[in-house]
Design a protein around this motif. Structure first.
Motif, PDB file in Angstrom:
ATOM      1  N   ALA A 170      -5.677   2.767   6.272  1.00 32.63           N
ATOM      2  CA  ALA A 170      -4.719   3.575   5.517  1.00 32.63           C
ATOM      3  C   ALA A 170      -5.426   4.715   4.799  1.00 32.63           C
ATOM      4  O   ALA A 170      -4.942   5.860   4.795  1.00 32.63           O
ATOM      5  CB  ALA A 170      -3.969   2.690   4.523  1.00 32.63           C
ATOM      6  N   VAL A 227       4.622   7.787   3.215  1.00 32.72           N
ATOM      7  CA  VAL A 227       4.082   6.606   2.537  1.00 32.72           C
ATOM      8  C   VAL A 227       5.222   5.918   1.805  1.00 32.72           C
ATOM      9  O   VAL A 227       5.858   6.528   0.936  1.00 32.72           O
ATOM     10  CB  VAL A 227       2.971   6.985   1.534  1.00 32.72           C
ATOM     11  CG1 VAL A 227       2.432   5.732   0.840  1.00 32.72           C
ATOM     12  CG2 VAL A 227       1.845   7.746   2.221  1.00 32.72           C
ATOM     13  N   GLN A 259       3.391   9.931  11.367  1.00 36.95           N
ATOM     14  CA  GLN A 259       2.715   8.684  11.036  1.00 36.95           C
ATOM     15  C   GLN A 259       3.124   8.205   9.639  1.00 36.95           C
ATOM     16  O   GLN A 259       3.579   8.990   8.804  1.00 36.95           O
ATOM     17  CB  GLN A 259       1.205   8.866  11.124  1.00 36.95           C
ATOM     18  CG  GLN A 259       0.736   9.194  12.528  1.00 36.95           C
ATOM     19  CD  GLN A 259      -0.772   9.075  12.662  1.00 36.95           C
ATOM     20  OE1 GLN A 259      -1.302   8.016  13.017  1.00 36.95           O
ATOM     21  NE2 GLN A 259      -1.466  10.164  12.366  1.00 36.95           N
ATOM     22  N   SER A 260       2.942   6.908   9.407  1.00 34.17           N
ATOM     23  CA  SER A 260       3.420   6.330   8.154  1.00 34.17           C
ATOM     24  C   SER A 260       2.518   5.197   7.687  1.00 34.17           C
ATOM     25  O   SER A 260       1.834   4.543   8.483  1.00 34.17           O
ATOM     26  CB  SER A 260       4.861   5.807   8.318  1.00 34.17           C
ATOM     27  OG  SER A 260       4.918   4.834   9.352  1.00 34.17           O
ATOM     28  N   ILE A 261       2.540   4.978   6.385  1.00 28.54           N
ATOM     29  CA  ILE A 261       1.852   3.860   5.738  1.00 28.54           C
ATOM     30  C   ILE A 261       2.880   3.107   4.917  1.00 28.54           C
ATOM     31  O   ILE A 261       3.695   3.724   4.215  1.00 28.54           O
ATOM     32  CB  ILE A 261       0.716   4.342   4.825  1.00 28.54           C
ATOM     33  CG1 ILE A 261      -0.421   4.971   5.647  1.00 28.54           C
ATOM     34  CG2 ILE A 261       0.169   3.189   3.975  1.00 28.54           C
ATOM     35  CD1 ILE A 261      -1.487   5.630   4.790  1.00 28.54           C
ATOM     36  N   CYS A 266       0.643   2.038   9.786  1.00 31.95           N
ATOM     37  CA  CYS A 266      -0.337   1.186   9.117  1.00 31.95           C
ATOM     38  C   CYS A 266       0.360   0.500   7.955  1.00 31.95           C
ATOM     39  O   CYS A 266       1.051   1.155   7.177  1.00 31.95           O
ATOM     40  CB  CYS A 266      -1.508   2.034   8.625  1.00 31.95           C
ATOM     41  SG  CYS A 266      -2.787   1.099   7.756  1.00 31.95           S
ATOM     42  N   GLU A 267       0.195  -0.803   7.837  1.00 34.92           N
ATOM     43  CA  GLU A 267       0.843  -1.514   6.736  1.00 34.92           C
ATOM     44  C   GLU A 267      -0.170  -2.383   5.990  1.00 34.92           C
ATOM     45  O   GLU A 267      -1.126  -2.891   6.578  1.00 34.92           O
ATOM     46  CB  GLU A 267       2.003  -2.375   7.238  1.00 34.92           C
ATOM     47  CG  GLU A 267       1.607  -3.488   8.178  1.00 34.92           C
ATOM     48  CD  GLU A 267       2.820  -4.217   8.747  1.00 34.92           C
ATOM     49  OE1 GLU A 267       3.919  -3.625   8.767  1.00 34.92           O
ATOM     50  OE2 GLU A 267       2.657  -5.375   9.167  1.00 34.92           O
TER      51      GLU A 267
END
Length: 211
Positions: free
Chosen positions: A53, A137, A161-163, A179-180
């Motif tokens: 992340a 995010v 894209q994301s977190i 991504c988590e």
């Protein structure tokens, strides 16, 4: 009951016999502290996700992209906190970095919520503001908020894209982000405390890179 001079006497709390309130409060403190410590310590076991992340955030900012950050309630405050640290500063002196807290504009939230439904208050902003190279995010202690789920789905639809900073197992949002990070534990407050630690950790990495 009035004491000398007519002033009311301070209430006395008995710790013997009928009332065990002070002991209950002390035990609640100990239990809450222990659970938060366990949640924070669990982060060591998911370090690869945390590092991934951080690298995603740094790559976004290096490439000129911005962070679109959102959450509800206490997590909305943490989203604003993160954006503030980026556009303002965390510790070292560096140039301002682009970040927007999607939960901070009350007029916009009420407009979208009224016209399209509260579940779309973040996804519509993602649709309107996100550009290639940006990063979404999301911060949620439950993972079950519909507006968070919709924001992640919109990011995926756009190829952004994301977190996801999640809690309590991840909920419905689990598996939707690039991504988590899911700290251990079943207590929402402990998840939020872990999220704040992570925000500060990311800010330290950002300062190392851009200061």
């Amino acid at each position: 009951m009035a004491g000398r001079g007519g002033r009311p006497e301070a209430a006395k709390i008995s710790v013997a016999g009928g009332s065990g309130a002070p002991f209950d409060r002390a035990m609640n403190f100990v239990n809450s502290l222990a659970e938060t410590v366990r949640t924070l310590e669990s982060l060591s076991g998911i370090r690869p996700a945390i590092d991934a992340a951080a690298e995603l955030i740094l790559a976004t900012l290096r490439g000129g992209g911005k962070l679109l950050i959102c959450g509800n309630g206490g997590s909305a405050a943490e989203a604003a906190h993160f954006a503030t640290e980026l556009v303002g500063r965390y510790n070292g002196k560096r140039r301002p970095l682009p970040a927007v807290a999607l939960s901070s504009d009350g007029s916009l939230l009420s407009c979208i919520g009224n016209d399209f439904g509260f579940e779309h208050v973040f996804s519509r902003q993602v649709a309107g503001l996100a550009k290639p190279g940006d990063l979404v995010v999301v911060i949620t202690s439950s993972g079950n908020s519909d507006n968070i789920v919709e924001a992640l789905r919109e990011a995926k639809r756009l190829g952004i894209q994301s977190i996801a900073l999640l809690g309590r197992g991840g909920g419905k949002a689990k598996g939707l982000a690039t991504c988590e990070i899911v700290p251990a534990g079943d207590r929402g407050a402990s998840a939020q405390e872990a999220h704040l630690f992570l925000i500060h950790h990311f800010c330290e990495r950002i300062d190392e890179t851009f200061t």
